[in-house]
Enzyme design. Structure first.
Site, short mmCIF file in Angstrom:
data_model
loop_
_atom_site.label_atom_id
_atom_site.label_comp_id
_atom_site.label_asym_id
_atom_site.label_seq_id
_atom_site.Cartn_x
_atom_site.Cartn_y
_atom_site.Cartn_z
N ASP A 1 6.25 1.32 6.73
CA ASP A 1 5.04 0.69 6.50
C ASP A 1 4.32 1.64 5.71
O ASP A 1 3.70 2.54 6.16
CB ASP A 1 4.25 0.49 7.96
N GLU B 1 -5.28 2.21 2.73
CA GLU B 1 -5.17 1.09 3.40
C GLU B 1 -5.45 1.20 5.22
O GLU B 1 -6.10 0.65 5.87
CB GLU B 1 -3.79 0.40 3.26
N GLU B 2 -4.51 2.43 5.43
CA GLU B 2 -4.40 2.60 6.92
C GLU B 2 -5.77 3.03 7.64
O GLU B 2 -5.82 2.81 8.63
CB GLU B 2 -3.24 3.56 7.36
N HIS C 1 3.50 2.61 12.88
CA HIS C 1 2.59 3.34 13.64
C HIS C 1 3.06 3.91 14.79
O HIS C 1 2.47 4.52 15.73
CB HIS C 1 1.38 2.82 13.79
N ASP D 1 -0.16 4.36 1.02
CA ASP D 1 -0.29 5.27 1.92
C ASP D 1 0.24 4.91 3.48
O ASP D 1 0.68 3.98 3.68
CB ASP D 1 -1.91 5.52 2.36
N HIS E 1 0.79 -1.13 0.00
CA HIS E 1 -0.05 0.03 -0.15
C HIS E 1 0.91 1.12 -0.01
O HIS E 1 1.90 1.32 0.57
CB HIS E 1 -1.01 0.13 1.15
N ASP F 1 3.68 -6.64 3.31
CA ASP F 1 3.27 -5.47 4.26
C ASP F 1 3.27 -6.23 5.79
O ASP F 1 2.15 -6.43 6.38
CB ASP F 1 1.60 -5.21 4.02
ZN LIG Z 1 0.96 -1.43 6.36
#
Ligand SMILES: [Zn+2]
Length: 375
Positions: free
Chosen positions: A107, A140-141, A345, A79, A77, A164
């Site tokens: 990520d 995605e997030e 994150h 984003d 992904h 991922d």
């Molecule tokens: Zn991810």
């Protein structure tokens, strides 16, 4: 196949320096589109952005095979989460980190890099490859938006490889839980807290009693539950009338998931009745879980690719949701592969350049292994 580590590093750093919070993937999508076209891909953009207020759609690239093999698709992904303002990646002893006040975005830019560079190496070497579909998703997030909007029927490949997940490179995640999300509203009665509290029904106190009566946390090896958000009340001199909560349940077993959602609902209902509160309770499936059998082609190919890259495959059970959940629910058999992200994150997020190089080698090996599966 030896990868050019300097190229991997430049691609990764460029992607990390291009901010792409969910919904703001325009610049990074344009850049990866140009790179994919240089590789000989036909690239299109779908309308996924419009489904969640994003500025662009998924990037879908197709590259003809050089042999008559079953097509495969690769996914990562585009984003990231926030914060990214002022993001400047730094390389310290082979480890890429942010300045400490932003996330890094490995990520999933480690995954995007591994795919771009792994495919580039195979194209440059001219070694056999199967027909290839590359899907770089958006949003995605914030809710798997790009994957949900993707027209899976337009993909020829029946199995896919989602880059991922973290480390070690060679780890293959073959399952993921279903997640259900709940919204809970307790409504009591407001009253002056100093003058006539006897007339009030305290919705916060009711919520507290209900929470205390619920089982949550890790319930067993494949089931978790969490009451994660609570808000209510207006002022200390008002008995709080309304309390709102949000919770989630995840399980790789559908029956256990449903039992825990029912436990939340029954417990809140019982305590609400005791207090004299009204209860609104709703639960919806956020995404559907999956499990891949080790004998399935997608698992066999992934393990063979890891070995061909000189690494040892290992198997992991997933605890989170990703685009792989959506693809599997739509009938595409997908497995998650590690690409090197660490502490995603968080402001501590990092990735080792060597891991991203190794992940790109897995991508290149995957193309070679899949090319050997003639049809
Ligand atoms: Zn991810």
């Amino acid at each position: 196949m030896p990868l050019d580590a300097d190229r991997v590093r430049e691609t990764l750093l460029h992607l990390l320096r291009t901010p792409s919070f969910s919904g703001q993937e325009g610049a990074i999508a344009a850049w990866v589109t140009a790179r994919l076209e240089e590789l000989g891909c036909t690239v299109e953009r779908d309308a996924a952005g419009a489904t969640f207020g994003g500025e662009c759609g998924n990037v879908i690239a197709r590259l003809p095979g050089t042999v008559a093999a079953a097509p495969i698709f690769l996914n990562a992904h585009l984003d990231t989460v926030q914060p990214t303002t002022g993001l400047e990646p730094q390389v310290v002893d082979g480890l890429v980190v942010s300045g400490g006040d932003t996330i890094l975005g490995a990520d999933d830019k480690a995954g995007v890099t591994a795919i771009l560079e792994g495919v580039a190496a195979v194209v440059a070497a001219g070694t056999p490859r199967p027909p290839l579909e590359i899907v770089f998703t958006v949003g995605e997030e914030t809710g798997l938006h790009g994957a949900r909007a993707l027209d899976l029927s337009a993909l020829q490949a029946t199995c896919g490889f989602v880059f991922d997940s973290g480390t070690p490179i060679g780890e293959l995640t073959i399952s993921a839980p279903t997640q259900a999300s709940q919204r809970i509203v307790l409504t009591g009665r407001a009253a002056h807290a100093g003058v006539e509290p006897e007339l009030g029904i305290n919705a916060i106190a009711c919520a507290a009693a209900a929470i205390a009566a619920c089982r949550q946390g890790r319930l067993d090896a494949e089931t978790t539950a969490n009451i994660g958000v609570i808000e209510g009340g207006q002022a200390t001199n008002i008995v709080p009338e309304v309390c709102r909560l949000r919770s989630e349940v995840r399980s790789r077993d559908q029956g256990k998931l449903e039992a825990q959602v029912a436990h939340f609902q029954e417990t809140f209902q019982r305590v609400a009745d005791e207090f004299g509160c009204a209860l609104e309770f709703s639960s919806r499936e956020a995404y559907r879980g999956f499990r891949i059998d080790l004998a399935e082609p997608v698992a066999r190919l992934a393990a063979a690719a890891v070995r061909a890259a000189g690494l040892q495959p290992s198997w992991a059970e997933g605890g989170g949701g990703s685009d792989a959940n959506v693809f599997n629910a739509g009938g595409k058999r997908c497995i998650l592969l590690a690409c090197g992200e660490r502490d995603p994150h968080t402001l501590r997020e990092s990735c080792a350049l060597a891991d991203v190089v190794a992940a790109a080698e897995v991508v290149a090996a995957l193309l070679g292994v899949a090319a050997g599966e003639r049809v």
